[in-house]
Every structure is written in structure tokens, then in C-alpha cells.
Design an enzyme around this catalytic site. Sequence first.
Site, PDB file in Angstrom:
ATOM      1  N   ASP A 180      25.415  42.839 111.392  1.00  0.00           N
ATOM      2  CA  ASP A 180      25.997  44.020 110.744  1.00  0.00           C
ATOM      3  C   ASP A 180      25.001  45.159 110.937  1.00  0.00           C
ATOM      4  OD1 ASP A 180      27.443  45.820 108.973  1.00  0.00           O
ATOM      5  OD2 ASP A 180      28.304  44.051 108.021  1.00  0.00           O
ATOM      6  N   HIS A 187      30.243  48.278 112.627  1.00  0.00           N
ATOM      7  CA  HIS A 187      29.165  47.580 111.912  1.00  0.00           C
ATOM      8  C   HIS A 187      28.139  47.013 112.894  1.00  0.00           C
ATOM      9  CE1 HIS A 187      30.485  47.979 107.794  1.00  0.00           C
ATOM     10  NE2 HIS A 187      31.719  47.670 108.137  1.00  0.00           N
ATOM     11  N   ASP A 206      36.396  45.293 111.140  1.00  0.00           N
ATOM     12  CA  ASP A 206      36.685  46.130 109.964  1.00  0.00           C
ATOM     13  C   ASP A 206      35.967  47.473 110.025  1.00  0.00           C
ATOM     14  OD1 ASP A 206      34.258  44.666 109.736  1.00  0.00           O
ATOM     15  OD2 ASP A 206      34.133  45.171 107.615  1.00  0.00           O
ATOM     16  N   GLU A 207      36.542  48.441 109.318  1.00  0.00           N
ATOM     17  CA  GLU A 207      35.899  49.717 108.996  1.00  0.00           C
ATOM     18  C   GLU A 207      35.276  50.416 110.207  1.00  0.00           C
ATOM     19  OE1 GLU A 207      34.613  49.164 104.425  1.00  0.00           O
ATOM     20  OE2 GLU A 207      33.291  48.132 105.813  1.00  0.00           O
ATOM     21  N   TRP A 244      41.535  41.260 103.615  1.00  0.00           N
ATOM     22  CA  TRP A 244      40.544  41.615 102.580  1.00  0.00           C
ATOM     23  C   TRP A 244      40.966  42.842 101.786  1.00  0.00           C
ATOM     24  CZ3 TRP A 244      37.180  46.000 102.429  1.00  0.00           C
ATOM     25  CH2 TRP A 244      37.235  46.843 103.539  1.00  0.00           C
ATOM     26  N   ASP A 287      30.752  39.650  95.211  1.00  0.00           N
ATOM     27  CA  ASP A 287      29.689  40.635  94.966  1.00  0.00           C
ATOM     28  C   ASP A 287      30.081  41.543  93.801  1.00  0.00           C
ATOM     29  OD1 ASP A 287      31.774  41.595  96.627  1.00  0.00           O
ATOM     30  OD2 ASP A 287      30.512  43.185  97.456  1.00  0.00           O
ATOM     31  N   GLU A 305      24.609  43.614  99.558  1.00  0.00           N
ATOM     32  CA  GLU A 305      23.914  44.892  99.312  1.00  0.00           C
ATOM     33  C   GLU A 305      22.973  44.788  98.121  1.00  0.00           C
ATOM     34  OE1 GLU A 305      27.130  44.758 100.008  1.00  0.00           O
ATOM     35  OE2 GLU A 305      27.728  46.431 101.290  1.00  0.00           O
TER      36      GLU A 305
HETATM   37  C1  ACM Z   1      34.919  44.172 104.442  1.00  0.00           C
HETATM   38  O1  ACM Z   1      34.756  43.997 103.222  1.00  0.00           O
HETATM   39  N1  ACM Z   1      34.505  45.286 105.027  1.00  0.00           N
HETATM   40  C2  ACM Z   1      35.573  43.184 105.275  1.00  0.00           C
END
Ligand code: ACM
Length: 768
Positions: free
Chosen positions: A193, A268, A333-334, A400, A427, A477
Site C-alpha cells: 500500500d 495505493h 480500490d480508491e 466493502w 478498525d 492506521e
Molecule cells: C478499502 O477500505 N479501501 C478497501
Amino acid sequence: MKQLSIIVLTTLCLSSSLFAQQKPSIIPQPVRMEMSEGFFQVDKQTSLKFNAADPQVKSVMQYFTNRVKELSGIALLQNAGGGKQIRFSIDKNSSSSSEGYVLDVQKNVIDVKAEDSKGFFYAIQSLLQTFPQVRTNAILQVPCMHVEDEPRFKWRGMMLDVSRHFAPIETVKEYIDLMAMYKLNTLHWHLTDDPGWRIEIKKYPKLTQVGAWRVDQNDKIWGSRPQAKPGETPTYGGFYTQDELKEVVKYAQLRNVTIVPEIEMPGHSAAAVASYPWLSCKQIPQLPMTGGNYTNMASNYCAGNDSVFTFLQDVLKEVMAIFPSTYIHVGGDEVDKGPWKQCAKCQSRMKANGLKTEEELQSYLITRMEKFINKNHRRMIGWDEILEGGLAPEATVMSWRGEAGGIEAAKMNHNVVMTPGTPLYFDHYQAGPEGEPLAFGGFNTLKMVYDYNAYPKELPADKQQFVLGAQANLWTEMISTRAGIEYMVLPRMLALGETLWTPAEKKNWIDFTQRIKYHYRGFELKGYNYSKGNFAVDINPVSKDGKLWVELKIEDPELEIRYTTDGSFPTANSLKYEAPVSINSSVVVKAVAVKYGRVMSNQPAEQIVVMHKGVGSNVQYAFKPANSYMAAGMNSLTDGIRGKSALNKSWHGFESNDLIATIDLGKSTSIHKLSIGCLQQYGSWIFLPSDVVFEVSTDGVNFTKVSVVKNDVDVNSRENIIKEFSSKINADNVRYVRVTAHSVKTCPAGHPGEGKNAWLFADEIVVE
Ligand code: ACM
Ligand code: ZN
């Protein structure tokens, strides 16, 4: 006479406990379990009987032998005659699942039947949960019983993010041991990541020489860490060698845990770009990220550069040589598509392939990688963004962002794994937030996890076959230690295990809360840092006809709630909660859970509740709050509940929009003060409004401006600030109040999200 009856009762209890079989506290609850009289006692003559020619079976027997030795000092014999026997036999008809087993315990023999060694392993887990959990002088004994058991879902997973904080091998092994104990079978290992690349790739050594290390800023909260400056030395991080990874794969295999490695692409990927800048569109050198600050960072691979595809294939070749899993996770993702829009190579790739949007370019990249993965006889899985721009033909989707992506993919006959943020992001807070370690927001309690059903209600029955199962995700995190990991997964992992293994109709929350006590005791004896999260009291408002009450709830039915409203610390002797508490003025409600006269909560749950003229009023918005920050519903701004610095359910959030709220007081009244509470949380992109305008009206049509209150807090302040914007007024005949909080719209210069949408958060409009 009185005394006599007591004696009789005691005798009855004693004698019944001598004969009645207590059901063991097995989690997950087996499908069928019938108790009978007596015990099988393990002694020095007890022997395991099994097919020693099967290496898989042999290693499971060695595992069992080791565990019994640890717990009792007894070395089980292997394939010896004479004494008591624990017989393991392969029986293809014993279960409809290769993970299922049949366990028959009698006084002199235990019979275990399963289709293969996976079933043996799970039978052993059930047996171990009938023993003391650490070494004692007690005799190991299994109550006589008949168990028939098999899992409800195939994919019973836990994700572990080792990029944001590296976890040493020993911690990962402990995670696997816990998973195995609760019959979870898939470890999704998030190995790469932005803030760290954790897997040795021999062909690209800089990935771990450079990408695994960052400048140590552990003294600062993740979201508020600055970029590393040139000249600072990266000292914090770590990575796994390929030999270490192979060892963990083997360790997991024995415990029936498949490791699904995740190599994030195309986003990422800042750590990879820091190692090899040519992987990005702009190809500018950068330092590894220190936290969540993306300012001027490239975090995407260039999708127009064929060398990038060669790199990704080379990496996956080495990954597949380490991990034998059917599935390879490619992230997806993202992805910030901005850099692709500016990149000549990406744009010419789009033109050459007739791709109309950058989402289609992402789909091109993922589909091309899927072909490679399939050619290597594996299957690809990715986060639900891989649906955007067109789903790769064989892809499995990990849902997700709620369940919508999973539902959409299953309807298209694609396999899916459910992992919706609520309730499966571990988390997030599980209690409090008072007394809890800083978490990533959200609120997922033990019971919410327990009640989760991986088959979404909206999914037609004939598509349920595409739901492989579910998993919980542990992003790190805020979690940098083994104790931190333990705290966030224990005990929620137990609820996950049961919800994914036990048939829905056999699940029973009350019974689970009884069985879990045995496991809590085990955690204490083994020194695990587990959360007593389900002891937290939930405080909720109830308003009707302008009156306000608070309702206090707790998930564990055996606990009572004691509370105060005068600000004092509640004890086991404070007022006992029986029914909603009437609120007539502004108070702080503090509540604790009590059992056997002892306070169980880490810290009292605490809530400021304000009674004012607007409580219970209807709120009309010009712009609706964002779906993810709806607080307790559309009227949360008038529910009497004040927000706290943690982003829990009290806050309404607006992304870039102004808050324009009109409340109807229901009748005309005089007012002397208006206020609204707002939040600044720099690291979460939340800023106080630039100003707040208060207006009043008698008819809801013509409004009179009463005042404008300007913000006097620096937009760059990194403190968590709750600010009351208030105005004294003197007005009669007011029926409607309009409050306009002007958003700063975008994050300020120098902020990690500079120029991107800022958030505005408000908790309550107070009318006095
Ligand atoms: C994610 O929580 N970005 C998969
Ligand atoms: Zn590019």
C-alpha cells in the site's frame, strides 16, 4: 421449615450437577451437538489412531499432540494399542463439506470422521475448547457427546493490513492461530500500500530496500503527519523475506488457513513509486509516505506504459510462487484517476483501445492482469471499484462500500465476498468511544458483527450461491502493536466465526454471551489484550411532543446499567436504569455496566443531553446530509444529543455543501438565544464553517436575519475543536428558525486534500 427447604434445594443442585452434562462453550456453535453422560479422560495410555501414511493427517496429529502436551504434559501415544483411543478416520460420507466432521465422544473412545484432514483439524478445535485453556493440574476430559458439524460459508476471512504498520511474523502467526481456533479459514494479507511495501521481490529489490521504510512519525496521528523532508532518514518499517513468507504459508496451511496475498494496483502504490519512480505517470522521484498525506504524491501506476505491466506480471509471478492460493487479490480500490487524465501515455492507450473514460482504463488494466492471473491457473479478486468501467470476465468482487457492489456482481453471476464497512471493519470503534483507544471512526459492536448475515436481503435466492462468504478487515492506521491488533479483533473475531460457520437458525446471541465467558477467561490466562467492548452502554435520545428522554441499552443481557445525571462518576450503587430517563434541563448522562456488584466498563459512557425549545422539531434541509454521515436520522440536529470529538453517530456531515436547515418549532414562541455546534478535525478533512447566519420567521416564508456569527478559529488548526456558534436575540412569535452554516468548500492550501472537497459537521441547533 424455611431452613429445611434450603437444604433440600442445595442437595438437589449438587446431585444434578454430578450427572448433568454441561454443554461445552464451543465457538462457533456446532450445527448439532447432543450431550450424554460421563467423560472421556485423557491419560498417559491414550493413543491417537490415524493413517500415518497421509502426511497431511500426520501433521494435524502432531499439532494435536503438541497442544495436549502444552495443556497437560501428557504425550499422546500414536497408533498404539491397549489404552483409550481417539480414532480419526476418513469417511467421504461423513459431511457435505471437506471442512465438516462428525465427533463421537464416549467414555473409552473418541471417534472422529471427516472427508479429509481439514475436518480433523476442526474436530480438534472443538475438542480443545472443552479443555482448560492453559496448563493446569486439572485432568483433561471431554464430555460424552455427539457432534455433527460443517460450515455455512466457504470464505470465512480476516484481512490484516501490514502496510500502514508492519506486523512481525510472530504477530501474524498469532493472528492465524486465533483464526484457526474460531474456524476462520482465509487470511487476506494486505502486503502493499502507499505507506509501505512488505514483500521481498527478488527482481525489484528496491521495493523493500526503499519502499518498506519511512521517516518515523509515530508521535503524530496518522491523518496529521507531514510529508517527509529531503534529508530525513527513513528508519521505520519492515518487510518479509520470501523464505519467511513461505514459512507462514506452511504454518497457515496446517491450520486450514489459506493466505490470499494482496498486491494493490493500480492505486495505493506510492511505496512502489517511491522505489521505482518510472512506475508512475509523471515519473518524479518521491519519498515513502509517512501517513495519510497525499500532497504531491504519485500513488498510481501509469496504465499507458507497457513496462508497468511487465513489472506487475514479474511481481505476481514471484507472489504466486510463494502463495499457492486459488485467489490473488489485486486491490483496485480508491484510484485517483486525475494523473491518468494528464498523462500522454494513458490518454493514447485510451484512444488506441477505444476507452471512453478513465474508469474504462482501470478496467482495461485489471482485465489485462486477470488474463495473466488466469493463465497461471489462479483467480483474481478485487475491491468493488473493479466493477466501475466494466467487470473483468472471471473476477470475484470484494464488497466493502456497503453490500451494493457484492449484490451487483452476484446478480451478474460473479462470485463475491462481503466485507461491508458496517459491521465488518474492525478498525472501527467497538465501544465508547470513551475509554477506547483511538480508532478510525465508525462503530461496529460485537452484536452487530454477530447479527451480520452475509446473504444480503436484496439478493434473489438463486444468486446466493455466488456469495462465497465474508471477512472482517483490520486496517492499521491507528494500530501499531500486537496488543493493538488483539484489542481490535478480540472478541469481534469470535462473533464473525460464529456468523460465518453456524446455520442462521442455530445462532443465539444470548447463548453466545454465555459461551464467550470461557473464551474471555482464556484470553486473560494467555495475556491477550481483549476488549470488553460489549460492556459499553449505548445512550440514545427519545423525544415526543417536545419532551425528551434518554434510553440506555447494553448488548449483554446479564448486565445492569447504573447511571448519573449530575456529572459524577457512576458506581455500582448509582441509580439503576429501569426505564427511559426524563430530561428536563441540560445534563451529562454517565452510565456503566454492572455485574455481581462490580463495574465492568473501562470508562463510563458519557453523553451531553440538552433540553431546549427545538427538541423534537422537524428539520428541512436545502442539501441533505451525506449518506455516510446521517447521524441518527434527518432530525438529528434537534434530538438534544451533542456531538463528541470522535466521529460517532451525533454528527451530520455535508461534503462541500452549505448546511441550510429550517426547523419548525410547531408553535409560536419567544426565543432569546440560538446556537449551532460545529466540528473541526483537520486530519479528517472537516472544517468549521466560515460563518453562520441565524434567521427567524412566523410563517416559514418571510425570514428576518437576526445575526451573522463569523468563525474566529484558524482553518489550519490541527486541534480537535467543537465550536458553538451562538447569538443572543430577543424575538417573540417565532415558529421557524433557519440556520445557514457556510462551508469552506475545499481543503485549504497545505492540507493533504488541498483543493478537494471539505466537510462541514454539525450536531445540534439549540433554541432557547
Ligand atoms: C478499502 O477500505 N479501501 C478497501
Ligand atoms: Zn500514465
